[in-house]
Design an enzyme around this catalytic site. Sequence first.
Site, PDB file in Angstrom:
ATOM      1  N   GLU A 172       0.805  -1.219   0.000  1.00 35.02           N
ATOM      2  CA  GLU A 172       0.000   0.000   0.000  1.00 35.02           C
ATOM      3  C   GLU A 172       0.844   1.278   0.000  1.00 35.02           C
ATOM      4  OE1 GLU A 172      -3.101  -0.079   2.927  1.00 35.02           O
ATOM      5  OE2 GLU A 172      -3.967  -1.892   2.083  1.00 35.02           O
ATOM      6  N   GLU A 375      -5.286  -8.539   0.647  1.00 34.06           N
ATOM      7  CA  GLU A 375      -6.016  -8.143   1.851  1.00 34.06           C
ATOM      8  C   GLU A 375      -7.470  -7.903   1.486  1.00 34.06           C
ATOM      9  OE1 GLU A 375      -4.568  -4.782   4.167  1.00 34.06           O
ATOM     10  OE2 GLU A 375      -2.499  -5.461   3.960  1.00 34.06           O
TER      11      GLU A 375
END
Length: 470
Positions: A172, A375
């Site tokens: 991320e 995720e």
Amino acid sequence: QAQIREPATAPFPQDFRWGAATSAYQIEGAVAEDGRGRSIWDTFCDTPGAVLGGDTAAEAVDHYHRYREDVALMAGLGLNAYRFSLSWPRIQPSGTGPADQRGLDFYRRLVDELLEAGIEPWITLYHWDLPQALEDKGGWPERDTALRFAEFAALAHGALGDRVSNWMTINEPWCAAYLGYASGEHAPGRREPAAALEAAHHLLLGHGLAVEAMRGQRSGARIGPAVNLYAVSPAADTPEDLDAARRIDGLQNRFFLDALLLGRYPDDLLEDLAPFGFADCVRDGDMRVVGVRNDLLGINYYTRHTVSGRPGDATQAVSSPFSTVSPWVGSEHVRFVGQGKPVTGMGWEVDPDGLLEVLARLHREYPAVPLYITENGAGYDDVLDADDAVRDDERIAYLDAHLRVCARAIDAGIPLRGYFTWSLMDNFEWAWGYSKRFGLVYVDYATQRRIPKASARWYARTIRRGGLPD
Ligand code: PNW
């Protein structure tokens, strides 16, 4: 172009990865053991007001000492893959120099334990815990950090590459750059929009350099980045809202996807970001490195952004309670509005269709690469009831809905090869401290006791079945 049809019965292939994910800082604890150096998150936790309730991850869920028990939990769930991250300051306490063998030994033991249990290790190299010593020299806005990261990647891959084949470089980068350096709600808590853009570029450059360094060491590893992608829609079909959607989609998704998969930044963004001097940090040859071929792409998906560019009509600002500074550099005017859908405990709307949009778009607009959901999950204020059970039906519904979307994507020919739920167990949820729980397994923080939630049993059944019932 992907044809989206109704679900077929059993689209999940035999070798589909059924996994769960964690990250080092959120679970390990033992922050001063075996020579570990300090990370920016240690410093951030010690900053008054930075983390809810003054929580720190000094102990976290003590995974550093309980990893055997945790691998046994994973085996009990029937996972065939586990995604975790390496703590850079455990391996290089000051971010440079030779590896501390004690740090590497911990990961060797963990990996061996996983392999013995028949669980494939998936390593993330950078899940936000930058060595403080590197932040002291400027952090990610400094180009040198990207070079240091590639060195770290090579050290880790050199030590573990004989038994680990699946590697994610950066996790991320949007969060690491913009929450860390623009809004300041994550470590290192800086509020410098121009620096955040430099951080974003250097994270991507670090990814490319790391991939090149690792490939130079040995072949056989499958390597790629893990990005957080969102579906983005305009609140209304007006020019202002359409422009807002273009901007947020640009900053959140296209900036990273175009750079990583096409080797360039989108022209409209370059224009929006010109006032911040963004292009100045991009040197000749960088984009070839950033756009290095990937063996896989990790997608972290949680929700959709619905946005408006019309001032003053916000029904709900979904940005964080931790900062009043916008992470949306150059697009600070954009409002995040709710669609009125149910939200998780994080206030994030449950929007599984958005995942299908993200996957279909990747398939349609970008070169083919094996995709993994690295995720997906939901945070709530779960409670342990009197008979020692956690009835997290909302989490089950969330996971069920998103896995059904995965089935549809596979059925439509999208190369989705695995799914890792966030998270294996409750843990340190960054600025939220321990107040939000994402785990399949409940952790009683006072005793460190692990208690599988109803969702853990549901996930185990799903894995055994190889998919969802009709
Ligand atoms: C991701 N946002 O974090 C991380 O990869 C995990 O470590 C984290 O625990 C999980 O998602 C749940 O939050 C995010 O504000 C944190 O947009 C914040 C945001 C997005 C993702």
